[in-house]
Design an enzyme around this catalytic site. Sequence first.
Site, PDB file in Angstrom:
ATOM      1  CG  HIS A   1      -2.114  -0.853   1.102  1.00  0.00           C
ATOM      2  ND1 HIS A   1      -2.074  -2.204   1.336  1.00  0.00           N
ATOM      3  CD2 HIS A   1      -3.389  -0.558   0.744  1.00  0.00           C
ATOM      4  CE1 HIS A   1      -3.288  -2.709   1.131  1.00  0.00           C
ATOM      5  NE2 HIS A   1      -4.105  -1.734   0.765  1.00  0.00           N
TER       6      HIS A   1
ATOM      7  CE  LYS B   1      -4.128  -0.452   4.707  1.00  0.00           C
ATOM      8  NZ  LYS B   1      -5.434   0.174   4.965  1.00  0.00           N
TER       9      LYS B   1
HETATM   10  N1  LIG Z   1     -13.022  -0.686   1.892  1.00  0.00           N
HETATM   11  C1  LIG Z   1     -12.300  -0.207   0.886  1.00  0.00           C
HETATM   12  O1  LIG Z   1     -12.504  -0.561  -0.290  1.00  0.00           O
HETATM   13  C2  LIG Z   1     -11.239   0.788   1.174  1.00  0.00           C
HETATM   14  C3  LIG Z   1     -10.979   1.125   2.465  1.00  0.00           C
HETATM   15  N2  LIG Z   1     -10.060   2.064   2.759  1.00  0.00           N
HETATM   16  C4  LIG Z   1      -9.961   2.429   4.161  1.00  0.00           C
HETATM   17  O2  LIG Z   1     -10.644   3.672   4.316  1.00  0.00           O
HETATM   18  C5  LIG Z   1     -10.069   4.398   5.394  1.00  0.00           C
HETATM   19  C6  LIG Z   1      -9.718   5.801   4.927  1.00  0.00           C
HETATM   20  O3  LIG Z   1      -8.674   5.722   4.001  1.00  0.00           O
HETATM   21  P1  LIG Z   1      -8.126   7.035   3.270  1.00  0.00           P
HETATM   22  O4  LIG Z   1      -9.250   7.776   2.664  1.00  0.00           O
HETATM   23  O5  LIG Z   1      -6.992   6.595   2.440  1.00  0.00           O
HETATM   24  O6  LIG Z   1      -7.584   7.840   4.551  1.00  0.00           O
HETATM   25  P2  LIG Z   1      -7.409   9.422   4.733  1.00  0.00           P
HETATM   26  O7  LIG Z   1      -6.444   9.600   5.844  1.00  0.00           O
HETATM   27  O8  LIG Z   1      -7.142  10.062   3.438  1.00  0.00           O
HETATM   28  O9  LIG Z   1      -8.856   9.895   5.212  1.00  0.00           O
HETATM   29  C7  LIG Z   1      -9.390   9.696   6.473  1.00  0.00           C
HETATM   30  C8  LIG Z   1     -10.287  10.872   6.759  1.00  0.00           C
HETATM   31  O10 LIG Z   1     -11.008  10.621   7.969  1.00  0.00           O
HETATM   32  C9  LIG Z   1     -11.129  11.845   8.661  1.00  0.00           C
HETATM   33  N3  LIG Z   1     -11.417  11.608  10.058  1.00  0.00           N
HETATM   34  C10 LIG Z   1     -10.567  11.396  11.092  1.00  0.00           C
HETATM   35  N4  LIG Z   1     -11.260  11.172  12.214  1.00  0.00           N
HETATM   36  C11 LIG Z   1     -12.565  11.238  11.880  1.00  0.00           C
HETATM   37  C12 LIG Z   1     -13.780  11.087  12.601  1.00  0.00           C
HETATM   38  N5  LIG Z   1     -13.780  10.853  13.929  1.00  0.00           N
HETATM   39  N6  LIG Z   1     -14.932  11.213  11.956  1.00  0.00           N
HETATM   40  C13 LIG Z   1     -14.955  11.510  10.647  1.00  0.00           C
HETATM   41  N7  LIG Z   1     -13.843  11.676   9.895  1.00  0.00           N
HETATM   42  C14 LIG Z   1     -12.669  11.537  10.514  1.00  0.00           C
HETATM   43  C15 LIG Z   1      -9.796  12.519   8.424  1.00  0.00           C
HETATM   44  O11 LIG Z   1      -9.989  13.895   8.580  1.00  0.00           O
HETATM   45  P3  LIG Z   1      -8.922  14.847   9.290  1.00  0.00           P
HETATM   46  O12 LIG Z   1      -7.702  14.775   8.446  1.00  0.00           O
HETATM   47  O13 LIG Z   1      -9.651  16.144   9.267  1.00  0.00           O
HETATM   48  O14 LIG Z   1      -8.700  14.267  10.653  1.00  0.00           O
HETATM   49  C16 LIG Z   1      -9.521  12.178   6.962  1.00  0.00           C
HETATM   50  O15 LIG Z   1     -10.063  13.161   6.099  1.00  0.00           O
HETATM   51  C17 LIG Z   1      -8.877   3.574   5.880  1.00  0.00           C
HETATM   52  O16 LIG Z   1      -9.266   2.802   6.995  1.00  0.00           O
HETATM   53  C18 LIG Z   1      -8.570   2.668   4.697  1.00  0.00           C
HETATM   54  O17 LIG Z   1      -7.959   1.465   5.070  1.00  0.00           O
HETATM   55  C19 LIG Z   1      -9.328   2.678   1.793  1.00  0.00           C
HETATM   56  C20 LIG Z   1      -9.500   2.348   0.476  1.00  0.00           C
HETATM   57  C21 LIG Z   1     -10.482   1.377   0.066  1.00  0.00           C
HETATM   58  O1  LIG Z   2      -5.853   2.154   2.938  1.00  0.00           O
HETATM   59  C1  LIG Z   2      -6.074   1.822   1.757  1.00  0.00           C
HETATM   60  O2  LIG Z   2      -5.705   2.495   0.799  1.00  0.00           O
HETATM   61  C2  LIG Z   2      -6.841   0.595   1.508  1.00  0.00           C
HETATM   62  N1  LIG Z   2      -7.355  -0.006   2.528  1.00  0.00           N
HETATM   63  C3  LIG Z   2      -8.173  -1.162   2.495  1.00  0.00           C
HETATM   64  C4  LIG Z   2      -7.527  -2.281   3.275  1.00  0.00           C
HETATM   65  O3  LIG Z   2      -6.978  -2.017   4.360  1.00  0.00           O
HETATM   66  O4  LIG Z   2      -7.591  -3.428   2.843  1.00  0.00           O
HETATM   67  C5  LIG Z   2      -8.600  -1.524   1.102  1.00  0.00           C
HETATM   68  C6  LIG Z   2      -7.589  -1.273   0.043  1.00  0.00           C
HETATM   69  O5  LIG Z   2      -6.574  -2.209   0.190  1.00  0.00           O
HETATM   70  C7  LIG Z   2      -7.067   0.147   0.132  1.00  0.00           C
END
Ligand SMILES: NC(=O)C1=CN([C@@H]2O[C@H](COP(=O)(O)OP(=O)(O)OC[C@H]3O[C@@H](n4cnc5c(N)ncnc54)[C@H](OP(=O)(O)O)[C@@H]3O)[C@@H](O)[C@H]2O)C=CC1
Ligand SMILES: O=C(O)C1=N[C@H](C(=O)O)C[C@H](O)C1
Length: 262
Positions: free
Chosen positions: A152, A156
Amino acid sequence: MTKILVAGFKGRMGATATQMVLKNADFELVGVYDPIATEKDLAELPEFAGQHAPVFTELNATLVAEPEIWIDFTIPKAAVANTQFALEHKISPVVGTTGFTAADIKALQTLAEQQKTGGLIAPNFSLSAVLMMQFSKQAAKYFPDVEIIEMHHDNKLDAPSGTAVKTAEMLAEVRGDKPQGNPDEKESIPGARGANYAGMRIHSVRLPGLIAHQQVQFGGIGEGLTIRQDTYDRESFMTGVALACRKVRQASQLYDGLEYLL
Ligand SMILES: NC(=O)C1=CN([C@@H]2O[C@H](COP(=O)(O)OP(=O)(O)OC[C@H]3O[C@@H](n4cnc5c(N)ncnc54)[C@H](OP(=O)(O)O)[C@@H]3O)[C@@H](O)[C@H]2O)C=CC1
Ligand SMILES: O=C(O)C1=N[C@H](C(=O)O)C[C@H](O)C1
């Protein structure tokens, strides 16, 4: 129109999901949520210029928007409480945030049943990732010797990835608990053999330039099989997120994995 709220709207995935909701005519973005946001309106962000939606910074305040769906791409620490809040108010969660424990998921599933509210927690919304996990489970029946390598981007937070954990859980269903490698092996540098899940080793690579990739590598006598999935663009997760938003309202349980809705 289905009323949707996006939690984590400023993040990589949350912003992509917010754009997806805005692009679909059958979805209405009723608000976005981030407790430390300073904006009052989504349109204050340059990438959302002209797209008005209230920005909420308190959980209870979101209720005025009457969302039917709560999309969550936040951080592991927050997502469990967010999902609980959504279910308590009969809002269907569509959660992509990873880092939930098996106990978290069980407790939320019980709550969803009590609330008769459908939802989904999916560690990966991409179709190719779901297939990679299913193909790997099929292969593990014949090739129990396996290592998981997930790769990744270096921003992450969680390791191993949610996808790698789910893959290991699925493989354990068919291969059981079997130590991988030499029973007498010793690590001269701690961690050299990766994380241990039911004897399987999970290796987490973090590098700039990567998005999300996983390789499930099987070995047999004189042969090997590698099943690999690559994510090149976060847009690829959006078909699954949109599909879940369309299907969860008809459900009355909290599913653990996109495969249950396909
Ligand atoms: N299921 C799937 O297909 C996928 C899952 N993911 C998962 O999604 C999650 C987010 O990933 P990603 O977008 O890359 O991460 P980012 O760090 O880009 O985004 C996370 C966001 O959450 C916000 N945040 C933090 N605390 C809170 C809260 N209490 N309530 C609401 N928002 C909050 C942060 O805001 P601030 O900076 O203002 O604190 C930030 O904007 C991860 O757990 C990742 O593993 C990612 C890709 C695909
Ligand atoms: O953090 C990410 O980017 C992603 N998180 C998810 C995971 O933890 O499996 C899904 C995907 O791999 C992207």
